[in-house]
Enzyme design. Sequence first.
Site, mmCIF file in Angstrom:
data_model
loop_
_atom_site.group_PDB
_atom_site.id
_atom_site.type_symbol
_atom_site.label_atom_id
_atom_site.label_comp_id
_atom_site.label_asym_id
_atom_site.label_seq_id
_atom_site.Cartn_x
_atom_site.Cartn_y
_atom_site.Cartn_z
ATOM 1 N N LYS A 21 -16.286 8.870 -10.834
ATOM 2 C CA LYS A 21 -15.903 10.244 -11.204
ATOM 3 C C LYS A 21 -16.277 10.521 -12.667
ATOM 4 O O LYS A 21 -16.714 11.618 -13.014
ATOM 5 C CB LYS A 21 -14.395 10.458 -10.999
ATOM 6 C CG LYS A 21 -13.925 10.390 -9.556
ATOM 7 C CD LYS A 21 -14.450 11.520 -8.685
ATOM 8 C CE LYS A 21 -13.866 12.865 -9.019
ATOM 9 N NZ LYS A 21 -14.334 13.919 -8.076
ATOM 10 N N GLU A 80 -7.888 10.200 -13.861
ATOM 11 C CA GLU A 80 -8.186 8.761 -13.881
ATOM 12 C C GLU A 80 -9.404 8.427 -14.737
ATOM 13 O O GLU A 80 -9.616 7.265 -15.074
ATOM 14 C CB GLU A 80 -8.400 8.236 -12.453
ATOM 15 C CG GLU A 80 -7.135 8.303 -11.641
ATOM 16 C CD GLU A 80 -7.131 7.397 -10.423
ATOM 17 O OE1 GLU A 80 -7.959 6.483 -10.334
ATOM 18 O OE2 GLU A 80 -6.276 7.623 -9.562
HETATM 19 P P1 NAD Z 1 -9.959 13.565 0.320
HETATM 20 O O1 NAD Z 1 -10.434 12.143 0.436
HETATM 21 O O2 NAD Z 1 -8.720 13.978 1.020
HETATM 22 O O3 NAD Z 1 -11.115 14.568 0.776
HETATM 23 C C1 NAD Z 1 -12.463 14.353 0.458
HETATM 24 C C2 NAD Z 1 -13.291 15.221 1.398
HETATM 25 O O4 NAD Z 1 -14.682 15.056 1.020
HETATM 26 C C3 NAD Z 1 -13.184 14.811 2.867
HETATM 27 O O5 NAD Z 1 -12.992 15.953 3.670
HETATM 28 C C4 NAD Z 1 -14.538 14.155 3.169
HETATM 29 O O6 NAD Z 1 -14.950 14.331 4.512
HETATM 30 C C5 NAD Z 1 -15.452 14.890 2.200
HETATM 31 N N1 NAD Z 1 -16.657 14.125 1.858
HETATM 32 C C6 NAD Z 1 -16.722 12.815 1.517
HETATM 33 N N2 NAD Z 1 -18.004 12.463 1.293
HETATM 34 C C7 NAD Z 1 -18.759 13.575 1.471
HETATM 35 C C8 NAD Z 1 -20.145 13.857 1.367
HETATM 36 N N3 NAD Z 1 -21.028 12.888 1.039
HETATM 37 N N4 NAD Z 1 -20.574 15.112 1.609
HETATM 38 C C9 NAD Z 1 -19.693 16.092 1.966
HETATM 39 N N5 NAD Z 1 -18.378 15.887 2.104
HETATM 40 C C10 NAD Z 1 -17.906 14.637 1.851
HETATM 41 O O7 NAD Z 1 -9.838 13.811 -1.249
HETATM 42 P P2 NAD Z 1 -8.784 14.688 -2.076
HETATM 43 O O8 NAD Z 1 -7.613 13.859 -2.383
HETATM 44 O O9 NAD Z 1 -8.634 15.993 -1.420
HETATM 45 O O10 NAD Z 1 -9.614 14.865 -3.433
HETATM 46 C C11 NAD Z 1 -10.536 15.937 -3.561
HETATM 47 C C12 NAD Z 1 -11.140 15.885 -4.948
HETATM 48 O O11 NAD Z 1 -10.120 15.967 -5.936
HETATM 49 C C13 NAD Z 1 -11.888 14.586 -5.234
HETATM 50 O O12 NAD Z 1 -13.049 14.904 -5.969
HETATM 51 C C14 NAD Z 1 -10.927 13.777 -6.088
HETATM 52 O O13 NAD Z 1 -11.625 12.925 -6.966
HETATM 53 C C15 NAD Z 1 -10.207 14.870 -6.840
HETATM 54 N N6 NAD Z 1 -8.815 14.604 -7.256
HETATM 55 C C16 NAD Z 1 -7.890 14.181 -6.346
HETATM 56 C C17 NAD Z 1 -6.567 14.010 -6.741
HETATM 57 C C18 NAD Z 1 -5.491 13.571 -5.770
HETATM 58 O O14 NAD Z 1 -4.360 13.300 -6.192
HETATM 59 N N7 NAD Z 1 -5.764 13.479 -4.472
HETATM 60 C C19 NAD Z 1 -6.184 14.298 -8.068
HETATM 61 C C20 NAD Z 1 -7.167 14.718 -8.976
HETATM 62 C C21 NAD Z 1 -8.471 14.890 -8.545
HETATM 63 O O1 DAU Z 2 -4.525 10.697 -10.673
HETATM 64 C C1 DAU Z 2 -5.355 11.327 -9.766
HETATM 65 C C2 DAU Z 2 -5.738 10.381 -8.656
HETATM 66 O O2 DAU Z 2 -4.587 10.201 -7.854
HETATM 67 C C3 DAU Z 2 -6.922 10.885 -7.828
HETATM 68 O O3 DAU Z 2 -8.063 10.955 -8.639
HETATM 69 C C4 DAU Z 2 -7.172 9.963 -6.625
HETATM 70 O O4 DAU Z 2 -8.178 10.510 -5.794
HETATM 71 C C5 DAU Z 2 -5.877 9.862 -5.834
HETATM 72 O O5 DAU Z 2 -6.046 8.978 -4.743
HETATM 73 C C6 DAU Z 2 -4.734 9.371 -6.721
HETATM 74 O O6 DAU Z 2 -4.960 7.994 -7.135
HETATM 75 P P1 DAU Z 2 -3.771 6.902 -7.189
HETATM 76 O O7 DAU Z 2 -4.373 5.570 -7.117
HETATM 77 O O8 DAU Z 2 -2.847 7.196 -8.323
HETATM 78 O O9 DAU Z 2 -2.981 7.324 -5.821
HETATM 79 P P2 DAU Z 2 -2.359 6.425 -4.634
HETATM 80 O O10 DAU Z 2 -1.588 7.367 -3.773
HETATM 81 O O11 DAU Z 2 -3.372 5.547 -4.016
HETATM 82 O O12 DAU Z 2 -1.333 5.496 -5.423
HETATM 83 C C7 DAU Z 2 -0.288 6.067 -6.217
HETATM 84 C C8 DAU Z 2 0.449 4.908 -6.859
HETATM 85 O O13 DAU Z 2 1.157 4.193 -5.839
HETATM 86 C C9 DAU Z 2 -0.446 3.878 -7.522
HETATM 87 O O14 DAU Z 2 0.203 3.377 -8.687
HETATM 88 C C10 DAU Z 2 -0.583 2.773 -6.490
HETATM 89 C C11 DAU Z 2 0.751 2.821 -5.770
HETATM 90 N N1 DAU Z 2 0.730 2.436 -4.350
HETATM 91 C C12 DAU Z 2 -0.194 3.012 -3.535
HETATM 92 C C13 DAU Z 2 -0.254 2.692 -2.198
HETATM 93 C C14 DAU Z 2 -1.299 3.307 -1.281
HETATM 94 C C15 DAU Z 2 1.678 1.541 -3.864
HETATM 95 O O15 DAU Z 2 2.534 1.049 -4.612
HETATM 96 N N2 DAU Z 2 1.624 1.238 -2.531
HETATM 97 C C16 DAU Z 2 0.695 1.752 -1.669
HETATM 98 O O16 DAU Z 2 0.683 1.388 -0.464
#
Ligand code: NAD
Ligand code: DAU
Length: 339
Positions: free
Chosen positions: A157, A127
Amino acid sequence: MKILVTGGAGFIGGNFVQYMVNKYPEDTIVNLDLLTYAGNLETCKSIENKENYKFIQGDIADRKFIFDLFEKEKFDIVVNFAAESHVDRSIESPESFVRTNVNGTTTLLDACNTYGIKRYHQISTDEVYGDLPLDRLDLFFTEETPINPSSPYSSSKAAADLFVLAYHRTYGLPVTISRCSNNYGPYHFPEKLIPLIISRALADKNVPIYGDGKNVRDWLHVYDHCEAIDLIIRKGKVGEIYNIGGHNERSNLEVVKNILGILGKSESLIKYVEDRKGHDLRYAIDPTKIESELGWKPKYSFETGIKHTIEWYLNNEDWWKNIISGEYKKYLEKMYKNI
Ligand code: NAD
Ligand code: DAU
């Protein structure tokens, strides 16, 4: 080696600590997590009694706490997953995103500089590149794509990434950064699209699609992400950025219809709701660098991965039902009150 994993009670961090604890019994994995609404120790249940695993509750932005911890533990590697991660929450309230994602990262970098480290790895996101147009399927994010974030989340980020690179250039800190596309799989918090749809469809509740549902995300199974990070911290070049993605682009509508089909639920559950502010149109990763330099390849196609994920949610109802019946219920009611 002693490896600090921050945010290891969250979705990706939780999968990563389980992967590392089981794969490297000779290493010690320390999981540091604040346990915010998104952190859940149930996620780490399978490893909680392993000898090479330790959990510590704490805040990456608490300078004194972090410095004391680094002085005591002498980590070899730090992998920073800890973050506020949900775009919708960042739109409602950006402040905590700056605190954790930016100040938390610089606090960890300062501690690494002070106490020494073999590698600091920053978990970033695709992102930070902003978005791509829906009608230019020839365009992909490469590591050279300029950062151009859209939301308060992605801006925080991107800011963190710039600090990580600056600490490498200025102080010679041995850093790497990975920027991954959207993950899915076990232990995904049900505020995010895929687990939200699964949990609501199973309860025969309407499933919300923002806008027209044509926005595209590039989905990667979380196990493939964990393998990529493991490779980068062991074999990646210091100072480098690696994009991670598996060419699994799908529109949100396709994803939702796919899940409803597998669950045997009617598409009449779909409810189009107000669009997300500043909604990014399309994400698409070019993974050539990590594939050619480190030999990484994803194992899961979206078809296999989504079936595996749905099965996991069916077999682990306690994990997500506990979440949606607790504090998080208020968020759900506020976000989706009219559907
Ligand atoms: P998540 O929200 O599921 O988990 C985040 C964790 O961080 C939680 O366990 C929370 O308790 C902890 N946390 C929050 N604030 C904190 C603090 N101040 N100190 C210590 N711990 C803290 O997130 P996720 O989806 O597992 O994402 C993890 C990482 O990967 C993030 O950095 C996110 O930007 C990145 N990322 C996520 C995705 C995705 O699709 N979910 C994709 C690419 C990158
Ligand atoms: O691309 C990586 C990112 O993916 C990470 O960095 C973020 O932490 C992670 O949350 C995720 O971000 P998105 O915004 O892409 O994920 P989310 O699951 O929130 O939404 C996925 C897509 O679906 C987005 O286009 C928004 C849409 N959406 C989401 C929700 C929660 C809906 O249409 N309805 C919904 O209720």
